[in-house]
Design a protein around this motif. Structure first.
Motif, mmCIF file in Angstrom:
data_model
loop_
_atom_site.group_PDB
_atom_site.id
_atom_site.type_symbol
_atom_site.label_atom_id
_atom_site.label_comp_id
_atom_site.label_asym_id
_atom_site.label_seq_id
_atom_site.Cartn_x
_atom_site.Cartn_y
_atom_site.Cartn_z
ATOM 1 N N ILE A 199 -66.545 -36.211 -5.274
ATOM 2 C CA ILE A 199 -65.463 -37.191 -5.374
ATOM 3 C C ILE A 199 -64.406 -36.672 -6.341
ATOM 4 N N ALA A 200 -63.143 -36.747 -5.962
ATOM 5 C CA ALA A 200 -62.046 -36.312 -6.817
ATOM 6 C C ALA A 200 -61.663 -37.425 -7.786
ATOM 7 N N THR A 201 -61.447 -37.060 -9.046
ATOM 8 C CA THR A 201 -60.892 -38.008 -10.022
ATOM 9 C C THR A 201 -59.521 -37.466 -10.436
ATOM 10 N N GLU A 202 -59.377 -36.966 -11.663
ATOM 11 C CA GLU A 202 -58.128 -36.338 -12.073
ATOM 12 C C GLU A 202 -58.451 -35.188 -13.020
ATOM 13 N N ALA A 203 -57.469 -34.328 -13.265
ATOM 14 C CA ALA A 203 -57.689 -33.115 -14.058
ATOM 15 C C ALA A 203 -58.439 -33.438 -15.346
ATOM 16 N N ARG A 204 -59.395 -32.566 -15.681
ATOM 17 C CA ARG A 204 -60.321 -32.850 -16.769
ATOM 18 C C ARG A 204 -60.475 -31.617 -17.651
ATOM 19 N N ALA A 205 -60.013 -31.718 -18.895
ATOM 20 C CA ALA A 205 -60.141 -30.603 -19.827
ATOM 21 C C ALA A 205 -61.365 -30.745 -20.713
ATOM 22 N N SER A 206 -62.113 -31.808 -20.560
ATOM 23 C CA SER A 206 -63.248 -32.085 -21.432
ATOM 24 C C SER A 206 -64.382 -31.097 -21.216
ATOM 25 N N VAL A 207 -65.064 -30.732 -22.325
ATOM 26 C CA VAL A 207 -66.249 -29.884 -22.240
ATOM 27 C C VAL A 207 -67.522 -30.728 -22.254
ATOM 28 N N GLU A 208 -67.373 -32.058 -22.250
ATOM 29 C CA GLU A 208 -68.522 -32.952 -22.286
ATOM 30 C C GLU A 208 -69.088 -33.138 -20.877
ATOM 31 N N PRO A 209 -70.408 -33.275 -20.751
ATOM 32 C CA PRO A 209 -70.995 -33.518 -19.428
ATOM 33 C C PRO A 209 -70.710 -34.927 -18.942
ATOM 34 N N VAL A 210 -70.855 -35.137 -17.644
ATOM 35 C CA VAL A 210 -70.791 -36.497 -17.116
ATOM 36 C C VAL A 210 -72.041 -37.231 -17.603
ATOM 37 N N LEU A 211 -71.983 -38.552 -17.588
ATOM 38 C CA LEU A 211 -73.111 -39.363 -18.022
ATOM 39 C C LEU A 211 -73.713 -40.066 -16.814
ATOM 40 N N VAL A 212 -75.015 -39.888 -16.606
ATOM 41 C CA VAL A 212 -75.721 -40.563 -15.519
ATOM 42 C C VAL A 212 -76.654 -41.593 -16.153
ATOM 43 N N ALA A 213 -76.449 -42.874 -15.828
ATOM 44 C CA ALA A 213 -77.241 -43.943 -16.438
ATOM 45 C C ALA A 213 -77.323 -45.126 -15.504
ATOM 46 N N VAL A 214 -78.536 -45.629 -15.306
ATOM 47 C CA VAL A 214 -78.795 -46.850 -14.531
ATOM 48 C C VAL A 214 -78.137 -46.771 -13.147
ATOM 49 N N GLY A 215 -78.275 -45.620 -12.486
ATOM 50 C CA GLY A 215 -77.760 -45.474 -11.135
ATOM 51 C C GLY A 215 -76.269 -45.261 -11.029
ATOM 52 N N ASN A 216 -75.598 -45.058 -12.165
ATOM 53 C CA ASN A 216 -74.160 -44.824 -12.161
ATOM 54 C C ASN A 216 -73.828 -43.475 -12.788
ATOM 55 N N VAL A 217 -72.711 -42.907 -12.358
ATOM 56 C CA VAL A 217 -72.168 -41.708 -12.977
ATOM 57 C C VAL A 217 -70.869 -42.101 -13.664
ATOM 58 N N HIS A 218 -70.808 -41.909 -14.987
ATOM 59 C CA HIS A 218 -69.606 -42.229 -15.759
ATOM 60 C C HIS A 218 -68.957 -40.916 -16.186
ATOM 61 N N VAL A 219 -67.664 -40.788 -15.963
ATOM 62 C CA VAL A 219 -66.974 -39.552 -16.308
ATOM 63 C C VAL A 219 -65.571 -39.871 -16.813
ATOM 64 N N GLY A 220 -65.234 -39.293 -17.959
ATOM 65 C CA GLY A 220 -63.879 -39.399 -18.477
ATOM 66 C C GLY A 220 -63.043 -38.265 -17.941
ATOM 67 N N SER A 221 -62.000 -38.602 -17.200
ATOM 68 C CA SER A 221 -61.085 -37.599 -16.647
ATOM 69 C C SER A 221 -59.671 -38.008 -17.017
ATOM 70 N N GLY A 222 -58.974 -37.124 -17.737
ATOM 71 C CA GLY A 222 -57.647 -37.488 -18.195
ATOM 72 C C GLY A 222 -57.716 -38.705 -19.109
ATOM 73 N N SER A 223 -56.912 -39.711 -18.817
ATOM 74 C CA SER A 223 -56.876 -40.914 -19.653
ATOM 75 C C SER A 223 -57.640 -42.072 -19.023
ATOM 76 N N ALA A 224 -58.541 -41.793 -18.103
ATOM 77 C CA ALA A 224 -59.272 -42.875 -17.437
ATOM 78 C C ALA A 224 -60.764 -42.600 -17.441
ATOM 79 N N LEU A 225 -61.529 -43.688 -17.430
ATOM 80 C CA LEU A 225 -62.976 -43.601 -17.270
ATOM 81 C C LEU A 225 -63.310 -44.058 -15.861
ATOM 82 N N TYR A 226 -64.025 -43.203 -15.117
ATOM 83 C CA TYR A 226 -64.422 -43.492 -13.747
ATOM 84 C C TYR A 226 -65.921 -43.766 -13.708
ATOM 85 N N THR A 227 -66.320 -44.708 -12.870
ATOM 86 C CA THR A 227 -67.735 -44.953 -12.631
ATOM 87 C C THR A 227 -68.002 -44.889 -11.134
ATOM 88 N N LEU A 228 -68.985 -44.041 -10.756
ATOM 89 C CA LEU A 228 -69.330 -43.806 -9.361
ATOM 90 C C LEU A 228 -70.787 -44.169 -9.145
#
Length: 325
Positions: free
Chosen positions: A202-231
């Motif tokens: 799934i595409a979000t937006e450009a991401r310069a972060s070196v932090e991993p995505v977070l997988v918790a309780v069946g969700n994937v949380h990822v900070g991309s740019g200035s937004a937090l996405y949950t998939l």
């Protein structure tokens, strides 16, 4: 770095251990170069020093167990430093990923991962997992390597490089288990941990972060740019997107149905993890640094206003604890 009843610290070319309860210094050693990373596991302290050095130390008394030189020195940061896990140290040396015995420094196996140029000009990132494999991001590649033998189980190739390490979730794919990554373009990948097959992306937006995505309780949380996405971890279906006032800083943390994260807009945000609704936010006097910590109903965060905040995780109100650094 917790070491049972003691903690080890680094301060430039020095390494020292304090008693965790009293703060009494237990030992101190001088290193040959500046320590840029410090980790510990099962009685061994691991340090990485400027110029390609890696050392193993006895946690109880500071005796040097072993030392190697010539480790990859293009990316001497805490995030890209050698990894220690379950008695094994993983280093990037002479274009190979090497697994060393944490107590002796002797090589158990190595794999030709390539040099910095062949890895896309980004550091190799390693994630040891409880399933007996280490998951490796090397430029545009992801590999699953058996941690005992060094045998490669599978190999995945993406169109763009990965800046962050893989995130592993235990369990079958039908319940959200697998390997999750986000490349620098912001594409999030879910890989089957057994086969390496691409389950979804799934595409979000450009991401310069070196932090991993977070997988918790069946969700994937990822900070991309200035937004937090949950998939949705199983299907990749986007659940919600929350826009902050600046780039998302660090990794979000999830606890008790809430997700906490900081932003370059100086604000600490707390959202409902299921629906993404804003529960509360705290404006500080500086950019939030690193990732928050949530424990026992309290969320802790650091700000560049030189304060550490301790807040009630449900209400966002102060607990009476705000320490100035």
């Amino acid at each position: 770095v917790p070491l049972a009843a003691s903690r080890a610290y680094r301060d430039g070319p020095s390494l020292y251990a304090l008693d965790a309860a009293s703060g009494t210094e237990q030992w101190r050693v001088r290193t040959d170069a500046w320590v840029y990373a410090l980790k510990a596991d099962r009685g061994t302290v691991l340090t990485a020093t400027r110029g390609g050095g890696v050392q193993g130390w006895e946690a109880s008394n500071g005796d040097k167990l072993w030392e190697i030189t010539g480790v990859q020195s293009d990316f001497e940061t805490v995030e890209a430093a050698p990894v220690i896990h379950d008695g094994t140290v993983y280093v990037w040396q002479d274009a190979r990923l090497r697994a060393l015995d944490a107590r002796t420094g002797l090589e158990r196996w190595s794999y030709p991962i390539g040099d910095a140029a062949s890895c896309g000009g980004v550091p190799v990132r390693v994630t040891p997992a409880p399933d007996g494999y280490v998951y490796v991001a090397a430029g545009t590649r992801v590999l699953a390597v058996e941690n005992v033998s060094g045998r490669v189980r599978w190999h995945f190739e993406s169109p763009a490089v990965f800046l962050s390490p893989p995130a592993f979730a235990q369990g079958p794919a039908v319940t959200g288990g697998g390997v999750y990554l986000a490349d620098y373009l912001g594409t999030v990948y879910a890989l089957d941990a057994t086969t390496g097959k691409d389950r979804w992306r799934i595409a979000t937006e450009a991401r310069a972060s070196v932090e991993p995505v977070l997988v918790a309780v069946g969700n994937v949380h990822v900070g991309s740019g200035s937004a937090l996405y949950t998939l949705d971890a199983v299907t990749g279906t986007p659940k919600w997107r929350f826009a902050a006032g600046g780039d998302v800083v660090g990794s979000p943390v999830v606890a008790d149905g809430r997700v906490h994260f900081g932003s370059a807009d100086h604000v600490l945000y707390t959202l409902d993890a299921a629906g993404g609704q804003l529960r509360w936010k705290l404006a500080t006097g500086g950019e939030i640094t690193g990732s928050p910590v949530a424990q026992a109903g309290v969320v802790y965060a650091c700000s560049k206003d030189r304060c550490v905040y301790a807040l009630d995780a449900l209400k966002g109100t102060g607990t009476g604890n705000r320490a100035r650094t």
